[in-house]
Scaffold this active site. Structure first.
Site, PDB file in Angstrom:
ATOM      1  N   GLY A 113      -3.124  27.138   9.915  1.00 29.22           N
ATOM      2  CA  GLY A 113      -2.712  28.212   9.019  1.00 29.22           C
ATOM      3  C   GLY A 113      -2.455  27.787   7.584  1.00 29.22           C
ATOM      4  O   GLY A 113      -2.135  28.608   6.726  1.00 29.22           O
ATOM      5  N   GLN A 114      -2.618  26.503   7.312  1.00 27.73           N
ATOM      6  CA  GLN A 114      -2.389  25.958   5.980  1.00 27.73           C
ATOM      7  C   GLN A 114      -3.285  26.671   4.943  1.00 27.73           C
ATOM      8  O   GLN A 114      -4.442  26.953   5.234  1.00 27.73           O
ATOM      9  CB  GLN A 114      -2.750  24.478   6.099  1.00 27.73           C
ATOM     10  CG  GLN A 114      -2.692  23.664   4.871  1.00 27.73           C
ATOM     11  CD  GLN A 114      -3.195  22.253   5.179  1.00 27.73           C
ATOM     12  OE1 GLN A 114      -3.648  21.956   6.281  1.00 27.73           O
ATOM     13  NE2 GLN A 114      -3.126  21.387   4.197  1.00 27.73           N
TER      14      GLN A 114
END
Lengths: 296, 186
Positions: free
Chosen positions: B74-75
């Site tokens: 999800g970075q």
């Protein structure tokens, strides 16, 4: 089926029969034969560990789980139980002591590493914060952090603007490892950081670093690191030896990654697995010692 | 009473019935709890999790379905890659850290962009209001309101409060997923 029967018979009868015959012929017990016949290191310590673990005697079985404080008493108990005279075989006691230190030391090291892992990163703890700041200044000597919470953390490969949530299940172990690498291999860590910013093949330095802590930790936990540590340390392995192994992984993973030329970071887990298997292969050799060798 | 033979044949039938394969995409900001949720679904140890570089995938059997769950990191840096995984998605699961109020706006924006994606049009979406085990977690109703979920009209959707850590609410969410697998609007 036949194999199981054979294993059963061997473990319960033949092994003891063989040992008894050998004992009569050589006038030495199994432990003495192992210590005499094998060079110090993993091959000897593994065999001693196995022999103690399989023993019918409680005194000997207890020796693989003995506390450091009780180790010398345990050693005396073994000598007594096996009727080995110190004068007749003076080297034996010294050698067996080293084996016991290695066997118990490995377990003790795991507990120390586990303690560090279980300690979550806490941004209210000044010591934790100091270590995080030190990591920044070692990796980025020419750039100041503009504030504690900033997008700059992304420059050393954390995910968001506050690294505290990135340590996750590795806790302080993840940070201590990253910091150890930067402290002891400052040039190498900066080089690897700059390579990790490669536009196409780049990866997130800190996140991959935390991931490799998980690799080192699980190798230690499963006992896979035994041969390496038994060969490396003729006594009790320390936290430092674990950190050193981590440094080896950081250095080697970076080399591996760029040799493999992966298409993008999205394939990380696939290559991680390949690297993991390669390391496990190396560690399965009884003569293994893995240390970081700098390419000059 | 059921004979042993009868029982065996029933077991065999159950075993041989081909499971429908379902592609589930697990998205959300970093630290939302996607990997913990994935491991919880697969009944794996959740105590050694590290941030996801790239993605993880696991297959889980549930209610006659074979759920292939794709957990994508999800970075921010890798969010542009999310679109590579949109194709053939049956259900989207979007995970939110209910205790991280500072990022509600960011997570709402990401969700809105996903719902606008052509390749995900009509795909049922389950929103997990995760981390309900934390005292500071916002309730699902508050999140639903903040994210204007009631304005979603082009697909079936559901918000489910859960704790991936304790497992609470996870099964309820998955039951909804299995019920709505085939509810994709054409």
């Amino acid at each position: 089926m036949l194999l199981h029967l054979w294993q059963y018979l061997y473990n319960n009868y033949f092994r003891f029969l063989m040992k008894w015959i050998l004992r009569q012929v050589t006038r030495k017990c199994e432990l003495q034969r192992i210590v005499d016949g094998l060079e110090p290191g993993a091959s000897r310590t593994h065999r001693v560990e196995y022999s103690l673990g399989c023993s019918k005697s409680k005194v000997l079985r207890r020796a693989v789980n003995v506390d450091m404080d009780d180790l010398d008493k345990c050693l005396m108990d073994i000598m007594k139980a096996k009727k080995i005279h110190k004068q007749k075989d003076p080297r034996f006691q010294v050698s067996l002591r080293v084996c016991l230190l290695q066997i118990s030391g490995y377990k003790q090291l795991y507990l120390r590493v586990e303690n560090l892992r279980k300690q979550p990163y806490d941004s209210n703890n000044d010591e934790h914060e100091e270590q995080l700041m030190e990591l920044w200044s070692l990796l980025m000597p020419n750039q100041e952090l503009v504030s504690r919470i900033t997008k700059q953390w992304g420059d050393i490969g954390f995910q968001g603007d506050d690294p505290k949530t990135d340590f996750r299940g590795m806790g302080m172990l993840g940070l201590v490892n990253l910091l150890y690498f930067s402290k002891h291999y400052t040039e190498e860590s900066r080089q690897i950081l700059s390579r990790s910013n490669h536009p196409k093949m780049g990866y997130s330095y800190a996140i991959v670093g935390i991931n490799l802590t998980e690799m080192a930790y699980s190798l230690l936990k499963s006992g896979t690191l035994k041969s390496h540590l038994y060969n490396l340390v003729p006594g009790v392995p320390q936290l430092e030896h674990f950190h050193q192994f981590y440094c080896y992984l950081m250095y080697e993973f970076d080399k591996f990654w760029f040799q493999e030329e992966p298409e993008s970071i999205m394939l990380f887990n696939q290559y991680r697995e390949k690297f993991h298997n390669r390391i496990k292969g190396l560690l399965s050799d009884q003569n293994v010692v893995l240390t970081l060798k700098k390419a000059n | 009473m059921l004979s042993v033979k009868g029982l065996l044949s029933i077991l065999r039938k159950l075993k041989s019935a081909p499971d429908q394969e379902v592609r589930i995409l697990l998205l959300g900001l970093d630290n939302a709890g996607k990997t913990t949720l994935l491991k919880q679904l697969a009944s794996e140890d959740i105590s050694h999790i590290t941030p996801t570089q790239g993605f993880n995938i696991k297959s889980v059997q549930s209610q006659g379905f074979k759920l292939n769950v794709w957990d994508i990191g999800g970075q921010r840096k890798i969010r542009p890659y999310w679109r590579n995984y949109f194709e053939n998605t049956d259900v989207l699961i979007y995970v939110i850290d209910s205790a991280d109020r500072k990022r509600f706006e960011e997570t709402g924006q990401e969700l809105a962009e996903l719902l606008d994606e052509e390749k995900l049009s009509g795909v049922p979406v389950l929103i997990f209001a995760n981390k309900q085990d934390l005292l500071t977690a916002a309730p699902a109703s508050e999140i639903a309101e903040g994210l204007n979920l009631h304005t979603i009209r082009d697909r079936v959707w559901q918000i489910q409060s859960c704790s991936a850590l304790t497992g609470e609410g996870v099964q309820d969410g998955m039951n909804w997923v299995c019920k709505n697998v085939n509810a994709k609007k054409k």
